[in-house]
Design a protein around this motif. Structure first.
Motif, PDB file in Angstrom:
ATOM      1  N   GLY A   5     -26.165   8.117  -9.444  1.00  0.00           N
ATOM      2  CA  GLY A   5     -26.062   6.718  -9.044  1.00  0.00           C
ATOM      3  C   GLY A   5     -25.853   5.830 -10.245  1.00  0.00           C
ATOM      4  O   GLY A   5     -25.491   6.299 -11.329  1.00  0.00           O
ATOM      5  N   ASP A  59     -29.778   2.252  -8.603  1.00  0.00           N
ATOM      6  CA  ASP A  59     -30.592   3.457  -8.423  1.00  0.00           C
ATOM      7  C   ASP A  59     -31.645   3.568  -9.522  1.00  0.00           C
ATOM      8  O   ASP A  59     -32.769   4.012  -9.268  1.00  0.00           O
ATOM      9  CB  ASP A  59     -29.705   4.705  -8.400  1.00  0.00           C
ATOM     10  CG  ASP A  59     -28.736   4.674  -7.252  1.00  0.00           C
ATOM     11  OD1 ASP A  59     -29.182   4.829  -6.107  1.00  0.00           O
ATOM     12  OD2 ASP A  59     -27.538   4.472  -7.505  1.00  0.00           O
ATOM     13  N   GLU A  75     -34.481   1.166  -8.693  1.00  0.00           N
ATOM     14  CA  GLU A  75     -35.287   1.719  -7.600  1.00  0.00           C
ATOM     15  C   GLU A  75     -36.181   2.851  -8.101  1.00  0.00           C
ATOM     16  O   GLU A  75     -37.357   2.940  -7.757  1.00  0.00           O
ATOM     17  CB  GLU A  75     -34.356   2.225  -6.489  1.00  0.00           C
ATOM     18  CG  GLU A  75     -35.068   2.753  -5.277  1.00  0.00           C
ATOM     19  CD  GLU A  75     -34.087   3.246  -4.223  1.00  0.00           C
ATOM     20  OE1 GLU A  75     -34.362   4.294  -3.624  1.00  0.00           O
ATOM     21  OE2 GLU A  75     -33.047   2.576  -4.011  1.00  0.00           O
TER      22      GLU A  75
END
Length: 125
Positions: free
Chosen positions: A89, A93, A96
């Motif tokens: 990603g 990403d 996160e």
């Protein structure tokens, strides 16, 4: 850092740092990782000490405190989804991942200016 000096992550490329990401901030015009460096050290497994010497290596704090690394806008992220299975990603990403897994072991690849261009989560058996 030679490829034998960090946990395996096939296809990641050259590794420059091993450690844990503590946070990612946007206090400047570019995201900055707060990073705690670690060392991947060869050791001899002994009976009853398998957790601290996994597969002949152990991970230790370097003791230099946190470092800050600017993250390139095109950073590539490789995260573990299962034993030796990964998903890739980008910056979203990474944000996160850091929010859900602070201080989890990662490896960093840097460009010539010292910016993070790749973050990998190595699979440890």
């Amino acid at each position: 850092m030679p490829s034998s000096a960090y946990p395996p992550l096939r296809g990641f490329g050259e590794v420059h740092e091993l450690g844990g990401i503590v946070a990612i901030s946007d206090d400047t015009d570019r995201p900055v990782l707060s990073f705690e460096p670690k060392a991947y050290i060869h050791c001899v497994p002994r009976a009853g000490d398998l957790e601290s010497c996994l597969d002949g290596y152990r991970i230790e704090d370097v003791g230099t405190g946190q470092r800050g690394y600017v993250v390139a806008p095109t950073v590539r992220v490789t995260l573990v989804v299962g034993p030796e299975e990964y998903r890739t990603g980008g910056l979203a990403d990474l944000r996160e991942f850091v929010a859900g897994h602070p201080s989890n072991l990662v490896i960093l690849r840097l460009d010539a200016d010292g910016q993070v261009i790749a973050v990998g989560q190595p699979w440890l058996p």
